[in-house]
Design an enzyme around this catalytic site. Structure first.
Site, PDB file in Angstrom:
ATOM      1  N   SER A   1      37.407  12.469  39.854  1.00  0.00           N
ATOM      2  CA  SER A   1      36.563  12.903  38.737  1.00  0.00           C
ATOM      3  C   SER A   1      35.078  12.799  39.050  1.00  0.00           C
ATOM      4  CB  SER A   1      36.892  12.088  37.481  1.00  0.00           C
ATOM      5  OG  SER A   1      36.724  10.697  37.720  1.00  0.00           O
TER       6      SER A   1
ATOM      7  N   ASP B   1      31.227   3.430  29.843  1.00  0.00           N
ATOM      8  CA  ASP B   1      31.654   3.958  31.145  1.00  0.00           C
ATOM      9  C   ASP B   1      30.481   3.833  32.113  1.00  0.00           C
ATOM     10  OD1 ASP B   1      32.355   5.446  33.357  1.00  0.00           O
ATOM     11  OD2 ASP B   1      33.155   7.140  32.231  1.00  0.00           O
TER      12      ASP B   1
ATOM     13  N   HIS C   1      31.001   6.973  35.697  1.00  0.00           N
ATOM     14  CA  HIS C   1      30.646   8.388  35.712  1.00  0.00           C
ATOM     15  C   HIS C   1      29.183   8.593  35.304  1.00  0.00           C
ATOM     16  CE1 HIS C   1      35.076   8.336  35.357  1.00  0.00           C
ATOM     17  NE2 HIS C   1      34.990   9.357  36.192  1.00  0.00           N
TER      18      HIS C   1
END
Length: 398
Positions: free
Chosen positions: A171, A374, A377
């Site tokens: 990702s 998070d 990311h």
């Protein structure tokens, strides 16, 4: 006649950090679901057709004096017999694109607006999900002693005419892939002349007028693993072999690197393909690393780390050393994009809590945003655009 396309890529990988010190191996299948829970890295491929180019590939950086030093570990410099294709110029002598500092630059701003790029996944659209500041979009990477070439979307698309560009990984690598699509798609005003489709593990952005594609292949461990399903990331192997051997993170990474390089040597034609390898993408889950309040993380951080020697505890120097050693003796030239140090400074650039949440948050989580921030990311536009600016620089100004 339609320009021929190259075959699909192998299972390739990237992944985020972990504190584990050993990984299981299954003897029956060779390298498998263990690998690299320490880093995020990319194999990035540009395949050329219809043109008689000589070998394009650089090694770590056989064309400069400093880019092949990884975390203080100078790799043996191997001077390849050919110069890289695509080059339209050369960087100044002694210039290292990856050594520098972040400077505040309101005049530069982001290279595109979040709202103008429909391809950004909701996990990365920080403004749409309520981030109150945009400061993270106005920091510019400034190499020491030279300037980073400005990203030229026209040059990129024209160079891709009749060709294929592919990102391979997880990702994080998909975030860089989407960044590249956002950087070039505005040059294609006709909506019917561009499209993005996903089939299984492969996502393809097509620029019809250029007969070009920019692609992403989901392969989160670079080699075959039980995470290769693009939807169910923890699948099981079909066979019943269960023999497990544990190895250290460094040994597992080294084996994977060698397997990847062996595959490239056997399957990639250096006269028609250029390969880049991106080093680990750091996390910022421990505020104590940068002298912050204990027990916190990237949540509510709005400025970069202003310490040139900073190195986060989740980024292992031993892994960087493995990268340097293996590429230094590789028989197949690969260009390293060493983004780890410059990304280590950017504790402010993560998505934090400003993203789509796939599961409803509990009252306890809502009361403590640090618990679900998070810190792996990155917001788009943002840091990963700089990764692509560096890729652009190494592609055209090696």
């Amino acid at each position: 006649m339609k320009t021929p396309r190259s075959p699909s890529p192998p299972s390739s990988s990237s992944s985020s950090s972990s504190s584990s010190s050993a990984f299981p191996l299954r003897k029956a299948r060779g390298l498998s679901p263990f690998l690299f829970t320490l880093l995020a890295f990319i194999v990035f491929v540009v395949t050329l057709y219809g043109q008689d180019f000589m070998c394009l590939l650089g090694q770590l950086d056989p064309y400069s004096s400093r880019d092949d030093v990884v975390a203080g570990n100078p790799s043996p410099r191997r001077k390849w017999e050919v110069e890289p294709a695509f080059a339209v110029g050369k960087k100044p002598a002694g210039c290292d694109y990856f050594s520098g500092r972040w400077v505040w630059d309101e005049t530069a701003g982001p290279l595109y607006e979040e709202s103008e790029c429909p391809y950004i996944q909701p996990q990365l659209t920080c403004q749409a999900h309520g981030r109150p500041d945009r400061d993270y979009q106005f920091w510019r990477w400034q190499p020491h002693g030279c300037d980073l070439p400005s990203f030229n979307a026209t040059l990129m698309l024209e160079s891709l005419r009749g060709k294929r560009m592919m990102y391979v990984g997880d990702s994080l690598n998909r975030g860089q892939y989407v960044s590249m699509v956002c950087l070039v798609h505005r040059l294609i005003p006709n909506e019917s002349a561009k499209s993005m489709e996903t089939t299984g593990s492969l996502t393809v952005f097509t620029a019809a007028d250029y007969n070009a594609t920019i692609e992403f292949y989901w392969a989160p461990f670079l080699l075959e693993s039980n995470s290769d399903d693009a939807v169910i990331h923890r699948g099981s192997f079909d066979d019943e072999a269960k023999e497990i051997v544990e190895v250290s993170t460094e040994d597992a990474y080294r084996m994977a690197m060698r397997s990847m390089m062996r595959w490239a040597r056997k399957n990639m034609d250096p006269r028609t393909t250029r390969v880049f390898f991106t080093s680990m993408s750091p996390t910022h889950a421990k505020s104590g690393d940068w002298g912050g309040e204990p027990g916190k993380n990237c949540y509510n951080e709005t400025t970069p780390i202003n310490n040139a020697t900073y190195w986060g505890s989740d980024s292992r120097r031993s892994i960087m050393q493995v990268i340097g050693e293996e590429f230094g003796k590789s028989k197949y030239p690969v260009t390293l994009l060493n983004i780890t140090q410059l990304s280590n400074y950017r504790k402010d650039a993560h998505t934090s809590i400003y993203k789509k949440q796939w599961s409803p948050l509990t009252a306890e989580q809502l009361a403590n945003p640090v618990s679900y921030a998070d810190c792996t990311h990155w917001c788009l536009p943002g840091l990963q655009d700089t990764w692509n600016e560096l890729l652009f620089a190494k592609l055209f100004y090696p």
